[in-house]
Write an enzyme that holds these catalytic residues in place. Structure first.
Site, PDB file in Angstrom:
ATOM      1  N   HIS A  39      31.853 -23.847 -11.845  1.00  0.00           N
ATOM      2  CA  HIS A  39      31.900 -24.719 -10.673  1.00  0.00           C
ATOM      3  C   HIS A  39      30.977 -24.216  -9.564  1.00  0.00           C
ATOM      4  CE1 HIS A  39      33.660 -28.000  -8.509  1.00  0.00           C
ATOM      5  NE2 HIS A  39      34.041 -27.235  -7.515  1.00  0.00           N
TER       6      HIS A  39
ATOM      7  N   GLU B  22      34.612 -37.103 -21.413  1.00  0.00           N
ATOM      8  CA  GLU B  22      34.244 -35.681 -21.397  1.00  0.00           C
ATOM      9  C   GLU B  22      34.989 -34.851 -22.432  1.00  0.00           C
ATOM     10  OE1 GLU B  22      35.032 -34.060 -17.519  1.00  0.00           O
ATOM     11  OE2 GLU B  22      36.787 -35.332 -17.226  1.00  0.00           O
TER      12      GLU B  22
ATOM     13  N   ASN C 214      28.878 -31.880 -18.945  1.00  0.00           N
ATOM     14  CA  ASN C 214      29.183 -30.447 -18.947  1.00  0.00           C
ATOM     15  C   ASN C 214      30.396 -30.152 -19.821  1.00  0.00           C
ATOM     16  OD1 ASN C 214      27.144 -30.338 -17.057  1.00  0.00           O
ATOM     17  ND2 ASN C 214      28.519 -30.178 -15.312  1.00  0.00           N
ATOM     18  N   ASP C 215      31.495 -30.838 -19.540  1.00  0.00           N
ATOM     19  CA  ASP C 215      32.699 -30.610 -20.340  1.00  0.00           C
ATOM     20  C   ASP C 215      32.549 -31.153 -21.749  1.00  0.00           C
ATOM     21  OD1 ASP C 215      34.421 -29.045 -18.885  1.00  0.00           O
ATOM     22  OD2 ASP C 215      35.254 -30.715 -17.753  1.00  0.00           O
TER      23      ASP C 215
ATOM     24  N   CYS D  55      27.096 -38.163 -15.210  1.00  0.00           N
ATOM     25  CA  CYS D  55      27.112 -37.382 -13.977  1.00  0.00           C
ATOM     26  C   CYS D  55      27.140 -35.876 -14.245  1.00  0.00           C
ATOM     27  CB  CYS D  55      28.313 -37.765 -13.110  1.00  0.00           C
ATOM     28  SG  CYS D  55      29.904 -37.584 -13.937  1.00  0.00           S
TER      29      CYS D  55
END
Length: 770
Positions: free
Chosen positions: A371, A612, A635-636, A683
């Site tokens: 993060h 995700e 990302n995930d 995103c």
């Protein structure tokens, strides 16, 4: 061959522990090496033990310590990789065990060293993070092969000590012990692109004696006074504890409290701390250093009772430290060129530094997809993550260069290295200025295919930066950031104010607000989630569905904030089933009804679902029927598809969004969304990668949302090509079986288009001089 008995194995284990403890208490690299050769020789009851370390300047293994050979040769004898038996060990990267060394074809006697008389040879490589640091050798006159127990012990010793040696080498170089190594390079992984040159400011964990940075002070009297106040408070506590239990313990047991008090006297620990402060060090480091030294002394004692006293000393030190942090000590100062360094940086740490002073970040732990790295990209500052070997507590005030392109941290850079990286910074600024002309032009290909570029935000300070870069809206507003910056759950009223500012800043443009996404690497200090495997645990929508009071308050706040603006969309994170989505939709409709009953006139906003997790990919058709839009969190999705913890720097090389499985999953989602007639955006960090953006528009993604610092680069690349070129490139990479092939193919294509300079400047030449 002789087999070791249980008693011998127990003795060896005790010897191993003792050696490691002694090494950990050593003050410098030379002490470390001397302890190793002496203790290992005694443990194996052999006649020679030596250590050769790799000199990176000439790529030769240099004799650095020995017990049994001619010590006059220390620092003078060296062997190349593959040269002699030592070089053979380094080349093979495995143990070499020979009963008659002189008869071996690789044997190469060194005049004056005195090893000709020793027949038996056992050498093992010292390897740290796949890199051979040196070779550990034992020798004996008797012509025999060292047995399995000896070899296992030496291999275990090498593995145990590799990190210690790497740390000692780095610390010595930073301290300037070896002037030839004063400019020191550490390797991590890139978290955010860019180069920064500045001064390190080290932040430590609360009450962690090992992480207190060494820091000079100009206010010696103030530090002594602060330490005195902290001691007085701890003395008061100990006396109170003694009074609390005086009727429950015997006299001899109560005497332990008097021992603690005496330890704090000026003639004991207290006096040593004050002496270090008077030498120019701040009180916290002086205390931590003194406590660690005394704790190590007890750790090395044979008596179990005395060894346990190390725990008491550490506890006493932490008590003093806790008060020392609260008394009147000089506040943290941030120079104008601050590079923030910490064992594990957090969002709140970033928020403490004035934005105009923060140039870059270095985190010992974490990876490029944590993060804090995502926030650094949003702020447009470089960050290097997962720098395991970095002796960060030694770096406070040091000049650093961080290379966010190659994942390098350079401490005390030479004049030449600094000048080279200053040129990279100038090149970056030129590219940025050249892209500013694109701020107000649309993102469309040569053939007119339009792709809106939105930004990911979380901090209010990002709004101005996003507008400056021509963002067409917010594709992902991370609502959890505002929760992270509070010391409690923000009220509904507070949330309305926060969300309203985002919506007003982008009036007339879409703002997608993700509902609270905590868990994983985003833990609220006032709502801790302790799990063994947090990324597969209680996070995202799972938390808020279990706490509908949190979810309803947030959704109500979002809808209230959008009254009169009507540019807000709601995005649901971590959806893994249709049931979760249906339950979320029911709560959102309930919140809307409640507001209507209260007389608040707000329209029902568009609802989207994040794709995700792999389950969502395979249920995308069913999910698409129930929502207004889809948004991929790459990302995930990459993390879960590849079974890689994206915060774990040890496996960061496995995490790769160009993996064929990831690209296939992304194509499946885009195809399903287009078939259902629902807009689909992405995103994740892939959207801000100019090369990946080419593939994404070819797949059919309607909107890309990214960090504002990447927006103009992506726009420039997409405006330099036709859609059919992107589709042809996608068809080509979809035939490839590895991420390396895909990346090479994209690099070639972007070079032919003349936009490769927008990906990264060339820092390889700078690495050649390191």
């Amino acid at each position: 061959m002789k087999q070791s008995s249980g008693k011998e194995r127990g003795d060896r284990l005790s010897q191993l522990r003792r050696i490691v403890q002694e090494v950990n208490s050593a003050r410098d690299l030379h002490s470390v090496l001397d302890i190793i050769v002496e203790q290992v020789r005694d443990a194996l009851k052999t006649e020679v033990c030596s250590i050769y370390l790799l000199n990176p300047d000439n790529n030769r293994h240099q004799l650095m310590a020995t017990k049994g050979l001619n010590r006059d040769c220390l620092g003078k004898v060296s062997l190349g990789i593959g040269e002699g038996l030592v070089g053979r060990v380094a080349l093979r990267e495995e143990a070499v065990n020979i009963e008659d060394a002189e008869s071996h074809p690789s044997f190469q006697p060194v005049p004056g060293l005195g090893e000709e008389q020793y027949s038996s040879f056992l050498g093992v490589p010292v390897i740290h993070h796949r890199k051979v640091l040196g070779v550990l050798v034992v020798q004996q006159q008797e012509c025999r092969r060292f047995d399995e127990a000896d070899e296992a012990f030496l291999v275990t010793m090498s593995a145990q000590l590799s990190g210690v040696i790497a740390h000692a080498e780095a610390t010595g170089a930073i301290d300037g012990v070896d002037s030839a190594m004063r400019s020191t390079t550490f390797k991590g992984s890139s978290g955010a692109l860019g180069v920064a040159i500045g001064r390190a400011v080290v932040l430590s964990k609360q009450l962690d004696l090992k992480s207190i940075p060494r820091r000079a002070t100009e206010d010696v009297k103030g530090e002594v006074r602060a330490f005195g106040k902290a001691l007085a408070m701890v003395r008061r506590d100990i006396k109170q504890m003694k009074r609390n239990v005086q009727n429950q313990l015997r006299t001899e047991e109560l005497a332990l409290f008097d021992v603690y008090l005496s330890m704090l006297d000026d003639h004991a620990l207290g006096g040593e701390v004050i002496e270090k402060i008077r030498q120019g060090q701040w009180a916290q480091w002086a205390l931590a250093k003194t406590i660690r030294e005394h704790a190590r002394t007890f750790d090395l004692m044979d008596d179990p009772y005395l060894r346990e006293r190390a725990v008491d000393i550490k506890d006493l030190g932490r008590r003093v430290l806790s008060y020392l942090r609260t008394v009147d000590v000089p506040s943290q100062r941030y120079p104008s060129n601050t590079i923030l360094v910490g064992e594990e940086l957090t969002a709140s740490m970033l928020a403490e530094v004035p934005e105009d002073k923060l140039l870059g970040l270095v985190s010992v732990q974490g990876s490029s997809n944590s993060h804090v790295a995502i926030m650094a990209r949003a702020l447009g500052i470089p960050i290097v993550m997962g720098v395991f070997d970095l002796p960060h507590t030694q770096l406070d005030g040091c000049e650093l260069v961080i290379d966010g392109y190659s994942g390098l941290v350079l401490a005390n850079p030479s004049e030449q290295i600094r000048r080279d990286y200053e040129l990279v910074v100038e090149e970056e600024e030129l590219v940025t200025r050249g892209l500013e002309v694109l701020k107000n032009v649309p993102c469309e290909t040569i053939c007119g295919h339009r792709t809106p570029l939105l930004v990911n935000t979380g901090l209010e300070t990002e709004i101005h930066r996003a507008l400056e870069h021509g963002a067409e809206g917010i594709g992902l507003y991370r609502t959890e950031v505002s929760f992270l910056l509070h010391d409690r759950f923000p009220s509904e009223r507070e949330q309305v104010d926060i969300y309203r500012r985002q919506l007003e800043a982008f009036k007339g443009r879409p703002v997608t607000m993700r509902t609270l996404d905590i868990g994983g690497d985003k833990a609220l200090p006032y709502f801790p989630i302790e799990e063994e495997n947090p990324f597969l645990g209680w996070r995202g929508i799972r938390v808020t569905l279990d706490h509908p009071e949190i979810f309803l308050a947030q959704v109500r706040a979002m809808m209230k904030a959008s009254v009169g603006l009507n540019n807000m969309r709601i995005l649901l994170p971590m959806i893994s089933s249709v049931g979760e989505l249906d339950e979320s939709l029911l709560l959102i409709r309930r919140a809307h009804r409640e507001l209507s009953d209260e007389g608040v006139e707000c329209r029902m906003p568009p609802i989207g679902v994040m794709i995700e997790v792999p389950a969502a990919v395979y249920q995308v058709d069913a999910l698409a029927k129930r929502v207004d839009f889809l948004s991929v969190g790459s990302n995930d999705l990459t993390q879960y598809l590849l079974a890689v913890d994206r915060n774990n720097a040890r496996v960061s090389s496995v995490y790769n969004a160009y993996h064929p499985a990831v690209l296939q999953a992304l194509a499946i989602v885009a195809k399903a969304a287009n078939k259902a007639g629902k807009p689909v955006s992405i995103c994740g960090e892939m959207a801000g990668d100019p090369a990946a953006a080419v593939l994404l528009i070819a797949m059919g993604y309607n909107v890309l949302s990214m960090s504002s610092s990447n927006l103009l680069r992506v726009k420039s690349v997409l405006r330099s090509m036709r859609l059919d070129q992107a589709q042809q490139l996608l068809a080509e990479v979809q035939q490839m079986e590895t991420s390396q092939e895909t990346e090479a193919c994209l690099d070639r294509a972007l070079q032919l288009m003349g936009v490769s300079r927008l990906l990264r400047p060339n820092t390889d030449a700078k690495q050649d001089v390191l």
